[in-house]
Write a protein that holds these residues in place. Sequence first.
Motif, mmCIF file in Angstrom:
data_model
loop_
_atom_site.group_PDB
_atom_site.id
_atom_site.type_symbol
_atom_site.label_atom_id
_atom_site.label_comp_id
_atom_site.label_asym_id
_atom_site.label_seq_id
_atom_site.Cartn_x
_atom_site.Cartn_y
_atom_site.Cartn_z
ATOM 1 N N UNK A 84 -0.099 2.806 3.683
ATOM 2 C CA UNK A 84 -0.676 2.036 4.779
ATOM 3 C C UNK A 84 -1.429 0.857 4.166
ATOM 4 N N UNK A 85 -1.595 -0.221 4.968
ATOM 5 C CA UNK A 85 -2.299 -1.426 4.512
ATOM 6 C C UNK A 85 -3.574 -1.578 5.329
ATOM 7 N N UNK A 86 -4.516 -2.374 4.749
ATOM 8 C CA UNK A 86 -5.816 -2.593 5.387
ATOM 9 C C UNK A 86 -5.899 -4.034 5.852
ATOM 10 N N UNK A 87 -6.400 -4.216 7.033
ATOM 11 C CA UNK A 87 -6.515 -5.549 7.635
ATOM 12 C C UNK A 87 -7.339 -6.448 6.718
ATOM 13 N N UNK A 88 -6.800 -7.674 6.523
ATOM 14 C CA UNK A 88 -7.451 -8.742 5.767
ATOM 15 C C UNK A 88 -7.503 -8.465 4.271
ATOM 16 N N UNK A 89 -6.880 -7.383 3.827
ATOM 17 C CA UNK A 89 -6.847 -7.112 2.393
ATOM 18 C C UNK A 89 -5.444 -7.441 1.888
ATOM 19 N N UNK A 90 -5.258 -8.326 0.930
ATOM 20 C CA UNK A 90 -3.926 -8.700 0.430
ATOM 21 C C UNK A 90 -3.236 -7.498 -0.235
ATOM 22 N N UNK A 91 -1.913 -7.491 -0.162
ATOM 23 C CA UNK A 91 -1.087 -6.479 -0.828
ATOM 24 C C UNK A 91 0.225 -7.116 -1.230
ATOM 25 N N UNK A 92 0.975 -6.413 -2.061
ATOM 26 C CA UNK A 92 2.230 -6.929 -2.605
ATOM 27 C C UNK A 92 3.403 -6.180 -1.981
ATOM 28 N N UNK A 93 4.421 -6.932 -1.538
ATOM 29 C CA UNK A 93 5.701 -6.362 -1.079
ATOM 30 C C UNK A 93 6.734 -6.602 -2.158
ATOM 31 N N UNK A 94 7.326 -5.504 -2.674
ATOM 32 C CA UNK A 94 8.340 -5.627 -3.728
ATOM 33 C C UNK A 94 9.677 -5.135 -3.185
ATOM 34 N N UNK A 95 10.725 -5.919 -3.331
ATOM 35 C CA UNK A 95 12.080 -5.556 -2.884
ATOM 36 C C UNK A 95 12.960 -5.359 -4.111
ATOM 37 N N UNK A 96 13.719 -4.245 -4.143
ATOM 38 C CA UNK A 96 14.702 -3.959 -5.188
ATOM 39 C C UNK A 96 16.085 -4.039 -4.571
#
Length: 1064
Positions: free
Chosen positions: A838-850
């Motif tokens: 799960x992700x947190x609002x306003x907190x950046x995260x990385x999406x990685x596609x293989x």
Amino acid sequence: MSGSQWELPPELCCRPMAFVALTGLDVTYNAVHRAIWDAFCANRRADRVPISFKVLAGDHEYPKCRTKRTSYEWYIPKGILKTGWMNKHLNLVPALVVLFYELDWDDPQWKEKQSECATKVEIVRTSLQGRNTKVAVVLIQKKTPLPPGEDLVASERASSLCNACDLSGKSLFVLPHTDHLVGYIIRLENAFYEHAQTYYYTEIRRVKSHKEFLNKTTHQLLFVRHQFKIAFFSELKQDTQNALKYYRTAYSLVHELRAHETNMLEIKTMAGFINYKICRLCFQHNTPLDAIAQFRKHIDLCKKKIGSADLAFEHTAWMSKQFQSFGELFDEAIKLGLTAIQTQNPGFYYQQAACYSQDRKLTAQQLCQAGAVCPIPDPLDTPTGGLDFYGQRAWRQGHQSIDPPDPEKERTGILALQIKERDVPHSELIIALLSNAVAQFKKYKCPRMKSHLSELLDYVMCDYRTERWWALLTAILSTALRCSYLMANVKDYMTYCMELLGRASTLKEEQKSRIEKNLLKVLKNEVPDAEPDCEPSGSSAAAALWKDRMALSGSNEFSIEVQDYVPFIQCKARFLAPSFHVDQPIQLQVFLRADCPHPISFNKLSVSLSNQCYNQWCVVEASGQDTMLLTPGETSCFSFNFVAKTQDVGKKIEMTGIELMLGSGRWVFLSWRGAGGDAASAHEALQASRSARPRGPGAGARPEGAWDALTIQHSTMIISRVPKISVQLSHQPPALNNEMYCITLSIQSQEEGVAREVRLTAGLKPGQDANLSQATHVTLDRGQVCDASDPALLPDIPLGDLNPGHKVRPLCGTTAFPIFCVFYVCPTFRVCLEPLDRVVVDIPFVLMTDLLSSSPWPLLLHSSSLQLVTMATCTPHPLSQLEQVVLQTGECASECFCLQCPSGAEANGTVATGQYVISWRRCPLDMVFYLPHVESKTLTVCVSNPASPELPSFGRVRETLPVRYHIENRTALVQQVEMAVEPSDAFMFSGLKQVRLHILPGAEQQMLYNYYPLMAGYQSLPQLNISLPRCPATDTHTLRRFLPQRIFVKPQGRELDDASIAAA
């Protein structure tokens, strides 16, 4: 229950004769003894006394004599007559034992041999164990004795021997071995017979003496038993008049017994035995009317004594045996000189026995269950292998009460009898009885009865054909052939001739030749020769009838269906293929084979089909006066061709019959239903399929192979013709998922004329997966990209007219063809390179596609991009990291995107990410992958330590490391925050170890700590624990995720001086 169960015991049917045992004879190694034995038993004329001789050993053990009963007061009999009693007195217990001993009067060792002879006599008496059997001694001497009174030495020594052996003078005999041996033997036999008469007279008196101890309340069975024994001993004594009297008394007593279901069979069995004896003695006394009257009385008294309803077939079997036995007695008496008449002869009794056998068969079919299994253990088995008393049940022997002792045993016993009845060859019994009846009626000239029984023979011959009893079938057919000849029945005569000439017949070749000659005469409208075994008067009468039949011109055509017989001409037919195209000739073959000794000619062969308009093409006829010939043992093939009509496409054509025409002056049509075959061909085909030898009589002489290999094909289908148009496909498989797959079709006409209004249907083959049909689309425009509006099937595409050799090449493209998957895309969400659920609002995260390639060809990635729905990218214009990358089979390419869930997204819910679009080519093509949805969550309090220049990315042992925490209240309420720092072995720290804060809405509070590292390496920072008393549901684990957990600590360094540099 087998048919032999109802056979009368052989000891009952034979003529009782006195049993005399001979001991002391070595018939194997002593020639003199052998000559004496041959004189006793060989060539016995009717004028010699009726004695049964048997050579036994001197120490032979005879049946033990039971203790004589002195009182019957408490004795309850268990049955009427023991099964072994008659055989015991006929073959086991002798009336006289004769000891043969070689001793001359002037023997020098007289005293020693006299003592030895006395010892042997004593051994014989000991082995008899108290029985009344007489003992006699015969001295075998080499010299002819002098007349009585002249040889004083012989008289003296004879008296001495009698005293030593405890014999009377009438029990000592001398047998000189001279040329007149047979004469001496006959004189000995007469003396032996007198001794046997005395023994049986004594036995009769002994049995009679028991009568005074009997009462009619509990000893009814004994009254019958004793009268039967007295009668049987009287027969052994050859006193047949008294024997008949006692048998009649026993018969009256047996019907006075109280009859109930449990003893009904025993009463009927004994009544049948005694009736047989009475009838036999009446015929022997030449009083046949008394025998017939006794038998009628017997049938009237017993025909209603059925017994158990579940075993009604036993009563019909017993009745059949009564009539059969009386017929055999009647026939035997006729052979001994009795004169029979037309209205009273054995045939009537055989016929009635056959009728009861037919009733037995029908009753058994009704009562015997087809699927029943014999109980285990078998209730019909006995410890001794037989019954103790005649007519009793194996599971309750000796039981005389009205009710059965064990209902369950009674039920299983009845079931076992029913199961055994299923194995009885009823048809065989019926045929044998009917054959005997026909022979008797023929002998006494009863034509109506012969005709009636001939119809019955036809009825039962079917069973013999089905069960393949060829020898019995041949015998019945021979009898039926004689009957049909005597009655001048033309059709039956020809039918029987044809079957007797066939492969099922066991007749010899010369007999078959005679029958074929007669058949040809009948086919020429001539009178056949008389059948063998026909009386001259009957043959002359039959010849006159045949002449009358031949003179009738209106009855010269006969039709005989041979499907249910085994005729002398075999027929098989077949279509050469199970289906024919409408433009092909239909080919049909008929095979004929003759089994008769000589060639047979025929005039016409025709095949009938289900569509009668084709029958005219399936006929072959002899031209003019010529005839077609069938050679014995050779297969003749007749082929027929015809072309089907267009309207019969899709229909089945069947053979309904085959007809063969024989004869010249008289026409006979042999007809087969369907495509041929007969009563034996089905079994022969089965045996041929198992590669077995041909079955049936004479099969060994028949050539194997060709005929047995022929199979019957009685029908064929008419199908539409194959069009002469070739269709070729050109494409490069496999088709890739979501690819515009191009297929080139080349259609060329090879018809002789113009093919008009040709239409094409393109699409998936019907009957495949429904999902495949929905995801596949077809178009004829090569430059158009298919979408959901395009169909999965293009029907009736007009191609116009095709001239011979002309080609048409329409193009067909398909998309969304899910046959081969090109890529596998696996997106993951990460923070600090750790996967997130799960992700947190306003907190950046990385999406990685293989991106994994599974295409068999190299693929060029033109570009890739994100089409976001809710998420926002942290980079204003992200560039594709996979542009112009070439992927080989099995290679993988990865790409990263930094995303952030904006504050306007739904808190604590699932948020759509967007789409990942790849442009690739074998041909340029865009593929869209839908990214997964992700759960979002809003934090009450956010904790962070933003990177600053004064916060190093590493620490150093024993050097201060400042860490500043920012606590932000993102709610509309004042939050009370409790903070505590856990101690760590790797750090010392300064600052508030435990503190309670109040933070206003939207405000931020900073907490500064100075960490003092104690150890080098990757070390865990002191854990900061935060709790919100006003919001206990807050997930502190999620808060802790955004705090640094570990830091790298370098070891403590030292200053480098000049000396150390120089040393280095």
